[in-house]
Each structure stands twice: as C-alpha cells, then as structure tokens.
Design a protein around this motif. Structure first.
Motif, PDB file in Angstrom:
ATOM      1  N   ASP A 105     -29.958 -81.203  70.388  1.00 36.81           N
ATOM      2  CA  ASP A 105     -30.782 -81.921  69.415  1.00 36.81           C
ATOM      3  C   ASP A 105     -31.148 -81.012  68.249  1.00 36.81           C
ATOM      4  OD1 ASP A 105     -30.918 -84.400  70.859  1.00 36.81           O
ATOM      5  OD2 ASP A 105     -32.346 -83.462  72.220  1.00 36.81           O
ATOM      6  N   TRP A 165     -38.582 -82.999  65.234  1.00 36.82           N
ATOM      7  CA  TRP A 165     -38.853 -83.436  66.599  1.00 36.82           C
ATOM      8  C   TRP A 165     -40.351 -83.417  66.855  1.00 36.82           C
ATOM      9  CZ3 TRP A 165     -34.511 -85.121  68.975  1.00 36.82           C
ATOM     10  CH2 TRP A 165     -34.650 -85.608  70.281  1.00 36.82           C
ATOM     11  N   VAL A 174     -40.736 -75.690  71.287  1.00 36.85           N
ATOM     12  CA  VAL A 174     -40.001 -76.568  70.372  1.00 36.85           C
ATOM     13  C   VAL A 174     -40.500 -76.384  68.938  1.00 36.85           C
ATOM     14  CG1 VAL A 174     -39.611 -78.993  69.769  1.00 36.85           C
ATOM     15  CG2 VAL A 174     -39.392 -78.242  72.145  1.00 36.85           C
ATOM     16  N   MET A 191     -36.474 -82.738  74.212  1.00 36.52           N
ATOM     17  CA  MET A 191     -35.557 -82.090  73.274  1.00 36.52           C
ATOM     18  C   MET A 191     -34.590 -81.151  74.001  1.00 36.52           C
ATOM     19  SD  MET A 191     -36.346 -79.815  69.886  1.00 36.52           S
ATOM     20  CE  MET A 191     -35.199 -79.832  68.533  1.00 36.52           C
ATOM     21  N   ASN A 245     -37.304 -88.207  66.334  1.00 37.38           N
ATOM     22  CA  ASN A 245     -36.611 -88.112  67.624  1.00 37.38           C
ATOM     23  C   ASN A 245     -35.224 -88.743  67.473  1.00 37.38           C
ATOM     24  OD1 ASN A 245     -37.068 -90.912  67.702  1.00 37.38           O
ATOM     25  ND2 ASN A 245     -38.807 -90.717  69.093  1.00 37.38           N
ATOM     26  N   ARG A 246     -34.503 -88.832  68.567  1.00 37.86           N
ATOM     27  CA  ARG A 246     -33.136 -89.358  68.540  1.00 37.86           C
ATOM     28  C   ARG A 246     -33.062 -90.785  68.016  1.00 37.86           C
ATOM     29  NH1 ARG A 246     -27.978 -87.199  68.642  1.00 37.86           N
ATOM     30  NH2 ARG A 246     -28.127 -85.131  69.575  1.00 37.86           N
TER      31      ARG A 246
END
Length: 258
Positions: A74, A62, A110, A70, A39-40
């Motif tokens: 991203d 992700w 996703v 998301m 993730n970020r």
C-alpha cells in the motif's frame, strides 16, 4: 473565490448526487477543491474526480484509524501515485486515539513511514489529529517533517500549540467547528493564526457548519466557515477569502502558483 482544502467527495455519502454537489460548490464560489483519499477504497475515486474536473485535486494517504490494515504494498502504491499530475499532497495521515481499531504503536509506525515517503518524493503532508497532540508533535519533530511542511487538518486544539506547528512549516486549517456556538478552541485559533498560514475546509461529509450542524456537510458550506472566521477576525469576507485562497494555491502549488 474559495478553496475547500479538505473534502471527501469520494465516500458513499455522495454516491447519489456527487456531480450535483460539485456544481453547488462551484455555484457558491468554491472554485477549487482537494479530495482526500485515505485508504484502498477512497483513493481511486479521489484520483478519478481530479482527472474529471480541472480545478479538483487529490491527496493520497493512509488514515490512522485504518493503520492496522496497511501493507507494504500500500505504501509502495501511494508512492507511485505521488507522480500523478493531480496529486498535490500525501495524507491524511497522523494519529487518532479516539477510536481503538489500530493500536497506537501501529499508528505511529504508519505515520512515520508516510512522513519518510513525503520527504523522499518532496511532497507536503496533511495531518489528522484526534486526542493525540503531544504524540503528533513528537513524531513530526523526530521525523523532521519541517522539511516538507504540511497542514494541520480541521484544527480543533488549544491555540497554545499553534506556534509549535507554525515553527514546523505547517498551515492551520479550520472547518465547521469554528461556527459551533459552544466551540471555543477553534474560535481562539481563528483569531490567533497568522493570516498567511490560515486555510479553510469542510471535511465534508462530516462536521457541517452552523446552521447545518448534524446534517451532511458539502464543499459549498466552506463559505460559512470563511464567513465566520472573517467575523471573528473583524475583517471583510472578501479579504479573508482572497488570502486563504492564495495560501491554498501556495501550499498545493495550484491555481496561480501552479
């Protein structure tokens, strides 16, 4: 020599002793590691650790639990990062039906987008599967994930599904649960997976192997996983270690296969 093919040294559980943890792994014969950003928050540190250590690499992707968070940017960011020389796979991605943070349809969307990206950039994928095997298989087949191949990370499912994943050009990676006294599924898989498709991992800090179950896991413990698999397969540990390391080098295109 061993390769921990899936470790999260980039999470807060290692904030106070990250470098010492890495050194303990090296001292235990775990010479290569793949740190997985999901993730970020976790991706930047995965890259930083890979840049700082010659034999540490990164995967970027992700996680399905966070799928609802998301954004399009991203995915674009992940695509940019695949050009980094130390990024060796996209993931972890997949489906997780245990937690309910992200709706199933969002997770699938996703998941599909990341497979599409992997095919675009020609990079293998790492799959997270929790209570979603049928849907995982359906998505992988519909998206032709066989074109890039991948890893079924921390496999803890019925051995009957293994041939399906092998047919899709996937490796099977086993972690701490194979050492648990009451865990039959990963033990069955450890025996049945062809040796040339087998990988080992910790998923640290999670799922610490016996006798450390319930404690924080760390990459040095991948040796316990490999020792248990060697015992189950009735083969020398050195041979199991050598072959799983060769498999990791081949899959990630690192080490002797760089």
């Amino acid at each position: 020599m061993l390769v921990d093919t899936h470790v999260h040294l980039n999470v807060e559980q290692f904030a106070e002793d990250r470098e010492e943890t890495i050194q303990r792994a090296f001292d235990a014969g775990v010479q290569y590691m793949v740190v997985v950003g999901f993730n970020r928050e976790t991706i930047p540190l995965a890259l930083e650790l890979a840049e700082q250590n010659e034999t540490i690499y990164a995967a970027v992707g992700w996680h399905p639990v966070d799928a609802i968070d998301m954004q399009d940017e991203d995915l674009e960011w992940i695509e940019e990062l695949t050009a980094h020389p130390k990024v060796v796979a996209i993931g972890e991605m997949g489906l997780d039906y245990h937690w309910d943070k992200s709706p199933k349809d969002v997770q699938k969307d996703v998941f599909r987008k990341q497979i599409e990206l992997a095919k675009k950039v020609g990079m293998p994928i790492i799959i997270h599967n929790r209570e979603a095997t049928v849907d995982i298989i359906e998505v992988l087949q519909e998206e032709n994930a066989k074109d890039v191949g991948g890893i079924m990370h921390c496999y803890n499912d019925d051995a009957k599904h293994v041939p399906t994943f092998l047919d899709m050009n996937f490796y099977i990676s086993l972690g701490g649960p194979v050492t648990f006294k009451n865990a039959t599924l990963p033990k069955d898989v450890a025996v049945e997976v062809p040796l040339d498709r087998l990988l080992v991992e910790t998923d640290a800090p999670f799922l610490a192997p016996h006798p450390n179950r319930g404690k924080r896991n760390e990459p040095a413990y991948v040796k316990l996983v490999a020792e248990k698999i060697a015992e189950l397969r009735d083969m020398p540990f050195d041979e199991l270690s050598r072959k799983t390391t060769e498999n990791a080098f081949t899959f990630f295109k690192i080490g002797d296969n760089a």
